[in-house]
Every structure is written in C-alpha cells, then in structure tokens.
Scaffold this motif. Structure first.
Motif, mmCIF file in Angstrom:
data_model
loop_
_atom_site.group_PDB
_atom_site.id
_atom_site.type_symbol
_atom_site.label_atom_id
_atom_site.label_comp_id
_atom_site.label_asym_id
_atom_site.label_seq_id
_atom_site.Cartn_x
_atom_site.Cartn_y
_atom_site.Cartn_z
ATOM 1 N N GLY A 1 3.447 13.169 3.099
ATOM 2 C CA GLY A 1 4.466 12.711 2.356
ATOM 3 C C GLY A 1 4.174 11.258 2.150
ATOM 4 N N CYS A 2 2.753 10.898 1.411
ATOM 5 C CA CYS A 2 2.672 9.545 1.456
ATOM 6 C C CYS A 2 2.674 9.303 -0.140
ATOM 7 N N THR A 3 3.155 8.183 -0.662
ATOM 8 C CA THR A 3 3.034 7.785 -1.921
ATOM 9 C C THR A 3 1.783 7.458 -2.169
ATOM 10 N N GLU A 4 1.393 7.069 -3.705
ATOM 11 C CA GLU A 4 -0.054 6.512 -4.041
ATOM 12 C C GLU A 4 -0.368 5.256 -3.365
ATOM 13 N N GLU A 5 0.827 4.426 -3.317
ATOM 14 C CA GLU A 5 0.690 3.025 -2.495
ATOM 15 C C GLU A 5 0.223 3.281 -1.266
ATOM 16 N N GLU A 6 0.890 4.108 -0.541
ATOM 17 C CA GLU A 6 0.550 4.370 0.909
ATOM 18 C C GLU A 6 -0.926 4.985 0.933
ATOM 19 N N LYS A 7 -1.288 5.970 0.305
ATOM 20 C CA LYS A 7 -2.568 6.371 0.277
ATOM 21 C C LYS A 7 -3.520 5.107 0.302
ATOM 22 N N GLU A 8 -3.301 4.355 -0.787
ATOM 23 C CA GLU A 8 -4.454 3.347 -0.794
ATOM 24 C C GLU A 8 -4.256 2.595 0.378
ATOM 25 N N LYS A 9 -3.215 1.974 0.847
ATOM 26 C CA LYS A 9 -3.033 1.330 2.213
ATOM 27 C C LYS A 9 -4.046 2.047 3.095
ATOM 28 N N ILE A 10 -3.743 3.521 3.612
ATOM 29 C CA ILE A 10 -4.348 4.124 4.450
ATOM 30 C C ILE A 10 -5.958 4.101 4.063
ATOM 31 N N TYR A 11 -6.366 4.213 2.956
ATOM 32 C CA TYR A 11 -7.913 4.361 2.444
ATOM 33 C C TYR A 11 -8.345 2.876 3.170
ATOM 34 N N HIS A 12 -7.621 2.037 2.795
ATOM 35 C CA HIS A 12 -7.934 0.422 3.171
ATOM 36 C C HIS A 12 -8.259 0.381 4.549
ATOM 37 N N THR A 13 -7.209 1.112 5.210
ATOM 38 C CA THR A 13 -7.206 0.623 6.800
ATOM 39 C C THR A 13 -8.554 1.356 7.441
ATOM 40 N N HIS A 14 -8.987 2.245 6.820
ATOM 41 C CA HIS A 14 -10.319 3.092 7.309
ATOM 42 C C HIS A 14 -11.518 2.739 6.722
ATOM 43 N N ASN A 15 -11.374 1.636 5.857
ATOM 44 C CA ASN A 15 -12.675 1.227 5.160
ATOM 45 C C ASN A 15 -12.728 -0.199 5.159
ATOM 46 N N ASP A 16 -11.910 -0.896 5.619
ATOM 47 C CA ASP A 16 -12.205 -2.533 5.344
ATOM 48 C C ASP A 16 -12.865 -3.252 6.739
ATOM 49 N N SER A 17 -13.145 -2.189 7.800
ATOM 50 C CA SER A 17 -13.989 -2.606 8.840
ATOM 51 C C SER A 17 -15.582 -2.360 8.538
ATOM 52 N N PRO A 18 -16.516 -3.108 9.021
ATOM 53 C CA PRO A 18 -17.724 -2.627 8.835
ATOM 54 C C PRO A 18 -18.224 -1.393 9.864
ATOM 55 N N ASN A 19 -17.315 -1.170 10.881
ATOM 56 C CA ASN A 19 -17.305 -0.049 12.055
ATOM 57 C C ASN A 19 -16.628 1.115 11.630
ATOM 58 N N MET A 20 -16.123 1.247 10.535
ATOM 59 C CA MET A 20 -15.272 2.382 10.394
ATOM 60 C C MET A 20 -15.184 2.684 8.944
ATOM 61 N N LYS A 21 -15.443 3.947 8.472
ATOM 62 C CA LYS A 21 -15.567 4.318 6.999
ATOM 63 C C LYS A 21 -14.993 5.726 6.954
ATOM 64 N N GLY A 22 -14.322 5.893 5.834
ATOM 65 C CA GLY A 22 -13.491 7.206 5.506
ATOM 66 C C GLY A 22 -13.455 7.543 4.281
ATOM 67 N N ILE A 23 -13.184 8.815 4.008
ATOM 68 C CA ILE A 23 -13.093 9.341 2.555
ATOM 69 C C ILE A 23 -11.690 9.985 2.436
ATOM 70 N N LEU A 24 -10.886 9.979 1.378
ATOM 71 C CA LEU A 24 -9.681 10.504 1.321
ATOM 72 C C LEU A 24 -9.914 11.524 0.394
ATOM 73 N N ILE A 25 -9.488 12.796 0.908
ATOM 74 C CA ILE A 25 -9.560 14.072 0.262
ATOM 75 C C ILE A 25 -8.032 14.483 -0.186
ATOM 76 N N ARG A 26 -7.880 14.535 -1.541
ATOM 77 C CA ARG A 26 -6.662 14.796 -1.812
ATOM 78 C C ARG A 26 -6.417 16.285 -2.321
ATOM 79 N N ARG A 27 -5.204 16.554 -1.862
ATOM 80 C CA ARG A 27 -4.754 17.968 -2.191
ATOM 81 C C ARG A 27 -4.442 18.265 -3.680
ATOM 82 N N LEU A 28 -4.971 19.359 -4.397
ATOM 83 C CA LEU A 28 -4.778 19.281 -5.700
ATOM 84 C C LEU A 28 -3.455 20.115 -5.975
#
Length: 116
Positions: free
Chosen positions: A89-116
């Motif tokens: 149940g995440c809005t586009e804004e929340e998805k953006e926040k989550i994406y940055h949460t997992h990518n704004d650190s040099p020690n954690m990286k992530g990819i967002l895979i959207r449901r079509l």
C-alpha cells in the motif's frame, strides 16, 4: 526478463496468511542507529523467516488499497547479507522514500521492483 504473476500471487498469499506487525512506526528512530529515521511504517510478517533470522520485512504505506506494490531487494555490506522487503500500500512518494532509505548509505544498496 519475464514478468511472473505467480511470484506476486505467492507474495499475496504469504501476506494474507500472516499478521503484519509494525514495530517501527513512521517517525521513530532505529534502535541501533539513532540517526536513522523511519519515514514510512516498517515491520515484519509474524511467523515468517528472513535471511537475518527475523520475520520477512515489510514497508506499509498509506494508500487505501493495501496491496503489494513492489519489493526492494537489498544488499547490506555491514551485515553481509541480502533480503527482500515487501511494500504494501505504498504511494509513489513513499516508494521514493523507501528507495532512498536503502540507497543513501555507502553500505546498503537496493533495487525497487514494481508490480505491473
């Protein structure tokens, strides 16, 4: 890569059969890292198991339709592990926040895979 509806259906079944526990509500800080603020509700699926031995992690957003929107696949170099996080149940804004949460650190990286 081919889209796999059965994968998303399996996640739907897992979430429907599990209780979502939000143990880190939006606005709280991480218990070990006081500079880390949760900008979206975060928790886990009760009675499930993830790579870290805890329950499968979930981000729960504010969209009225509480369906699985996407997953984050993350690599954590500090913990030397990888996991998926289910977005519900995440809005586009929340998805953006989550994406940055997992990518704004040099020690954690992530990819967002959207449901079509």
């Amino acid at each position: 890569m081919e889209y796999n509806e059965e994968f998303w259906n399996a996640l739907d079944n897992l979430v429907q059969q599990s209780k979502v526990v939000i143990d880190r509500p939006k606005g709280t800080v991480h218990p070990k890292y006081p500079d880390f603020l949760y900008r979206v509700d975060y928790g886990y699926l009760k009675d499930t198991t993830s790579m870290d031995g805890g329950g499968i992690d979930v981000w729960r957003g504010t969209d009225e339709e509480q369906k699985i929107d996407a997953i984050m696949c993350i690599v954590d170099l500090t913990k030397k592990d990888s996991e998926i996080k289910i977005l519900i149940g995440c809005t586009e804004e929340e998805k953006e926040k989550i994406y940055h949460t997992h990518n704004d650190s040099p020690n954690m990286k992530g990819i967002l895979i959207r449901r079509l």
